[in-house]
Design an enzyme around this catalytic site. Structure first.
Site, mmCIF file in Angstrom:
data_model
loop_
_atom_site.group_PDB
_atom_site.id
_atom_site.type_symbol
_atom_site.label_atom_id
_atom_site.label_comp_id
_atom_site.label_asym_id
_atom_site.label_seq_id
_atom_site.Cartn_x
_atom_site.Cartn_y
_atom_site.Cartn_z
ATOM 1 N N GLY A 165 0.825 -1.206 0.000
ATOM 2 C CA GLY A 165 0.000 0.000 0.000
ATOM 3 C C GLY A 165 0.856 1.252 0.000
ATOM 4 O O GLY A 165 1.984 1.265 0.509
ATOM 5 N N GLY B 271 0.453 5.503 0.730
ATOM 6 C CA GLY B 271 -0.325 6.663 1.116
ATOM 7 C C GLY B 271 0.335 7.932 0.618
ATOM 8 O O GLY B 271 1.301 7.910 -0.152
ATOM 9 N N LYS C 25 4.668 0.397 8.319
ATOM 10 C CA LYS C 25 4.408 1.676 7.656
ATOM 11 C C LYS C 25 5.631 2.568 7.877
ATOM 12 O O LYS C 25 6.045 2.822 9.013
ATOM 13 C CB LYS C 25 3.154 2.318 8.247
ATOM 14 C CG LYS C 25 2.746 3.609 7.547
ATOM 15 C CD LYS C 25 1.396 4.084 8.057
ATOM 16 C CE LYS C 25 0.930 5.323 7.313
ATOM 17 N NZ LYS C 25 -0.398 5.772 7.771
ATOM 18 N N GLU D 115 -0.426 -4.946 12.883
ATOM 19 C CA GLU D 115 -1.039 -6.231 12.531
ATOM 20 C C GLU D 115 -1.246 -6.303 11.014
ATOM 21 O O GLU D 115 -1.663 -5.343 10.388
ATOM 22 C CB GLU D 115 -2.378 -6.345 13.266
ATOM 23 C CG GLU D 115 -3.179 -7.578 12.940
ATOM 24 C CD GLU D 115 -4.529 -7.563 13.641
ATOM 25 O OE1 GLU D 115 -5.253 -8.547 13.534
ATOM 26 O OE2 GLU D 115 -4.840 -6.532 14.297
ATOM 27 N N ASP E 75 -10.906 10.224 9.744
ATOM 28 C CA ASP E 75 -10.673 9.871 8.329
ATOM 29 C C ASP E 75 -11.256 8.493 8.024
ATOM 30 O O ASP E 75 -10.602 7.638 7.424
ATOM 31 C CB ASP E 75 -9.176 9.876 8.024
ATOM 32 C CG ASP E 75 -8.905 9.864 6.510
ATOM 33 O OD1 ASP E 75 -9.827 10.205 5.740
ATOM 34 O OD2 ASP E 75 -7.784 9.512 6.099
ATOM 35 N N PRO F 193 -14.033 3.644 3.266
ATOM 36 C CA PRO F 193 -13.897 2.203 2.971
ATOM 37 C C PRO F 193 -12.453 1.762 2.840
ATOM 38 O O PRO F 193 -12.120 0.638 3.207
ATOM 39 C CB PRO F 193 -14.666 2.044 1.656
ATOM 40 C CG PRO F 193 -15.668 3.146 1.658
ATOM 41 C CD PRO F 193 -15.001 4.295 2.344
ATOM 42 N N ASN G 214 -9.972 2.621 4.558
ATOM 43 C CA ASN G 214 -9.364 2.469 5.875
ATOM 44 C C ASN G 214 -10.033 1.380 6.696
ATOM 45 O O ASN G 214 -9.808 1.287 7.901
ATOM 46 C CB ASN G 214 -9.413 3.792 6.646
ATOM 47 C CG ASN G 214 -8.400 4.791 6.110
ATOM 48 O OD1 ASN G 214 -7.444 4.408 5.447
ATOM 49 N ND2 ASN G 214 -8.617 6.064 6.394
ATOM 50 N N ASP H 63 -5.374 3.238 9.976
ATOM 51 C CA ASP H 63 -4.936 4.579 9.575
ATOM 52 C C ASP H 63 -5.472 5.658 10.526
ATOM 53 O O ASP H 63 -6.415 6.376 10.223
ATOM 54 C CB ASP H 63 -5.370 4.874 8.139
ATOM 55 C CG ASP H 63 -4.600 6.066 7.574
ATOM 56 O OD1 ASP H 63 -3.836 6.691 8.337
ATOM 57 O OD2 ASP H 63 -4.772 6.371 6.383
#
Length: 809
Positions: A138, A140, A160, A206, A249, A252, A254, A267
């Site tokens: 992913g 961001g 992250k 996780e 925030d 869908p 997140n 997030d």
């Protein structure tokens, strides 16, 4: 109005193209060319903003004051519009300074610097402390998320990573880690660790590999499934609120899904802590356009209220139900304007079959005024639970009739029982009142009714008698038609009590019965012995089966006849029974000349019988054993083992020198000239050249469609022509074929039956062949190849066939 909106869209496109080509065109020029009414303020603002953006992007640096002077009636709206424009482009300009990253309209960077890889061909991209980074899962606005392996705890995690250049941003991972790490809930992504290196900061979380709720964008969820998911999310959000954390925030993307579909909120990059009931944060552009509440985007009030998360949950529910977000413009600016000024389209208009209560819950979450939304996430979850259980929701008070309908829906059994009881009580009361008022008239009515009933019963009896007589007449007519061709079937019709009741049997019935039974003789093959006869001797009726038991008396064991065979001269009749008894009967004297027991396998019964051509020997089969007996004393001559599970038929070849057996494993042969031996000899297996018969796919009910090597068919009957040049073989599959003798080559294949071929015989001159299956007979003329099929030739299944000496019957 629709036509005016279309004109505005076309005018925006025209204005944009002209300015980019360097032409001096303004909004007023296009308005002057449109003779109709002046556009509404929101449409006019769209046209003005198109001119402003086009001039800005070609480098003309438009001055807002110029637009204030040109359109004084829209000054306030233009100030707000230009302010938002500056905020958006300021975020974009700030993102350009980040190395190898891009910025979205709300400050979400697309990528960060990737850690130094170990090797291009290695499965591990890089090592970050004790975490082996495996792949990017992913991206961001300001970070990348990697799938990683924890080398110490031997588990997969999500890491992250945020570059050091982002550490001063308010929405970085330290805040997310601080917010999420304080929460321990099964529906909130768990944070394991927060760390930093010289180049970056990272958060270990996780790992969930079931995708996100946004993966099915464009495909609506089932309404009840969506309601259950949002209920789960609402209770997780309430847990976060109870611990003083607002997400801000929710969307869908997140909402991560576990492999079993369990949703978890992730997030927390924009999360804030609430102090004394509200957060003191007052910001612009907090959240994602299309999902953020109006007060979060425009900063008109404090953004630290739980109402913002209620709005986000409503936006998630809206997209799950309809497949699209509540507001979707051509760009972020248009989307934010829609959030401010427009109401979302009702989910019922996009999904007509959606339940009204679920649409009301969704729209209550999306109210512009925070005070009109649900007071808490728990209140939203409770209302969704009420919907799922069929209760009245609090978002829309129900009238008494609707409440009653919902109660009936939830308590169908009790409501149905109450309604039935009420109806019964009302019916009883009305019935009693009616009977009391009509008591005197009822007595007279009963008498009249009794008289009418008696007349109707008399008419009914007359009609029933007429119907019985008509069936009886039709049965006599049917028996008369069957008499010539099938006397047995005619007799069966005459003795059917439903068609010919005993009280109606008259002279015509007795005449037809005498004609149907003419020529038939009943023999008592097993007469009772004097020691078996007692005072209570009585005949036992035969059972309902294809095989008929012989007449017997009390104290005598039951003997069911399975096979009959007549000697060539017609003087003797061989009888094989189910208990293995073999009886030789003198047809002229009508006495049993000899009796014995066949085989060693008690209980199999006699499955086949055949006289030799000269009548001096009798062959019998008991299961897989074949025996040869002398006639008339029934002395055992020879014994063979057929090497099969069952012998179905026996025939002699030539003048009796050979014996053929039809078995479930093919054709077996034995020589009758061998010397007698007490031990059972093995019968030879005859290999038949079956050619096209074997390759016929219709002979095989199950794969493989090709026959196995050395295939031998499941034979059920045999017949040898008088000249001993051909053998007819019938199979359990209903097919049959002719073989030459003794070469055993295939000469003809027949497919006349769908059931096992039970019997076959050649006429005395060998020109006609008869075969039976079930209750049907098939006749075949060997010289001309003409055949005839007689369906239902007998009223019972046929077990034997034979021709008269002259071959005409």
């Amino acid at each position: 109005m629709a036509r005016l909106e279309d004109w505005i869209r076309e005018a925006c496109d025209t204005l944009d193209r002209c300015i980019r080509r360097g032409e001096s065109r303004r909004v007023e020029d296009l308005l002057a060319s449109h003779p109709g009414e002046r556009p509404a303020p929101e449409l006019l603002l769209e046209l003005i903003y198109t001119e402003f953006v086009a001039r800005y992007e070609v480098g003309l640096d438009p001055d807002p004051e110029e637009y204030f002077a040109r359109f004084p009636e829209l000054v306030e709206d233009l100030r707000e519009l230009f302010f938002v424009h500056r905020i958006v482009h300021a975020e974009e300009d700030a993102a350009e300074g980040i190395s190898e990253s891009e910025t979205g309209p709300l400050g979400e960077t697309a990528a960060s610097d990737r850690p130094e890889p170990i090797a291009e061909d290695a499965p591990v991209l890089a090592m970050l402390g004790r975490y082996a980074l495996l792949e990017v899962i992913g991206e961001g606005a300001t970070a990348k998320v990697y799938k990683a392996r924890d080398t110490r705890l031997k588990r997969l995690v999500a890491v992250k990573i945020l570059p050091r250049g982002e550490e001063k941003r308010e929405d970085g991972p330290p805040r997310e880690a601080e917010a999420a790490a304080a929460l321990r809930h099964p529906n909130i992504v768990q944070v394991y660790e927060v760390g930093e290196t010289d180049d970056c900061r990272y958060v270990v979380m996780e790992l969930l590999e079931g995708g996100t709720a946004a993966d099915r964008r464009g495909q609506p969820w089932k309404p009840r499934q969506a309601a259950r998911l949002v209920e789960t999310l609402a209770r997780a959000v309430q847990f976060a609120h109870d611990h003083g954390i607002l997400h801000r925030d929710l969307k869908p993307g997140n909402v991560l899904l576990d492999h079993d579909g369990t949703p978890k909120i992730s997030d927390f990059g924009l999360a804030v802590r609430v102090e004394r009931g509200r957060a003191a944060s007052r910001q612009w552009l907090v959240g994602t356009p299309g999902y953020a509440a109006p007060e979060q985007i425009w900063g008109r009030s404090e953004t630290g209220s739980p109402a913002g998360d209620i709005y986000g949950l409503g936006a998630i529910l809206y997209e799950l139900l309809t497949g699209r977000p509540p507001f979707r413009g051509r760009n972020a600016m248009e989307t934010m304007l829609l959030v401010k000024r427009s109401d979302p389209v009702s989910p019922q208009k996009l999904q007509p079959h959606l339940h009204r209560d679920l649409a009301v819950i969704c729209l209550k979450c999306l109210e512009k005024d925070p005070g009109k939304r649900y007071p808490s996430a728990a209140a939203l979850a409770d209302d969704l639970r009420r919907f799922l259980e069929g209760h009245v929701i609090t978002a829309r008070p129900a009238d008494p009739l609707e409440r009653a309908a919902k109660w009936f829906h939830r308590n169908r059994t009790a409501a149905s029982a109450g309604a039935i009881a009420a109806l019964l009580l009302a019916g009883l009361a009305l019935t009693r009142q009616w009977y009391e008022s009509r008591l005197e008239q009822e007595m007279h009515g009963k008498a009249v009714l009794a008289e009418v009933t008696a007349r109707q019963e008399q008419v009914l009896r007359s009609q029933q008698d007429l119907a019985r007589q008509q069936r009886y007449a039709e049965a006599l007519s049917q028996a008369g038609q069957l008499l010539a061709d099938n006397p047995g079937a005619a007799e069966a019709v005459l003795h059917d009590p439903r068609q010919c009741p005993e009280d109606l049997r008259d002279f015509a019935w007795r005449l037809l019965d005498r004609l149907a039974s003419a020529g038939r003789k009943d023999w008592d093959l097993f007469p009772p012995q004097p020691e078996d006869i007692g005072e209570a001797a009585a005949a036992v009726p035969p059972p309902e089966s294809d095989s008929q038991p012989v007449t017997q008396t009390a104290g005598q064991p039951e003997r069911t006849i399975l096979r009959l065979a007549a000697s060539p001269d017609g003087r003797r009749l061989a009888v094989g029974c189910a208990d293995g008894t073999l009886l030789l009967w003198d047809a002229r004297e009508r006495v049993a000349s000899a009796q014995t027991h066949v085989g060693n396998h008690v209980g199999n019964g006699v499955t086949a019988l055949a006289f030799s051509p000269d009548g001096s020997a009798l062959a019998a089969a008991d299961g897989d054993e074949v025996t040869l007996w002398s006639v008339p004393e029934l002395k055992l001559l020879r014994r063979w083992d057929a090497a099969a599970q069952a012998v179905r038929d026996l025939v002699f070849t030539g003048k009796g020198e050979g014996l053929l057996a039809a078995t479930d494993a093919g054709l077996r042969a034995a020589s009758c000239r061998e010397e007698a031996n007490d031990a059972a000899a093995a019968m030879r297996t005859l290999r038949m050249d079956l050619g096209t018969f074997v390759s016929d796919r219709r002979l095989w009910a199950r794969p493989p469609l090709r026959p196995p090597r050395n295939f031998q068919p499941d034979l059920t009957c045999l017949a040898v022509d008088p000249e001993a040049t051909a053998i007819f073989c019938g199979t359990a599959g209903g097919r049959s074929f002719l073989l030459s003798w003794p070469k055993l080559t295939l000469t003809a294949v027949f497919r006349e039956f769908n059931e096992p071929v039970s019997a076959a015989a050649f006429s005395p001159d060998g020109t006609l062949l008869a075969a039976a299956s079930g209750s049907s007979v098939w006749l075949y003329q060997r010289r001309t190849g003409v055949s005839r099929y007689l369906r239902e030739a007998h009223f019972r299944p046929i077990v034997a066939t034979a021709f008269s000496p002259d071959g005409r019957q």
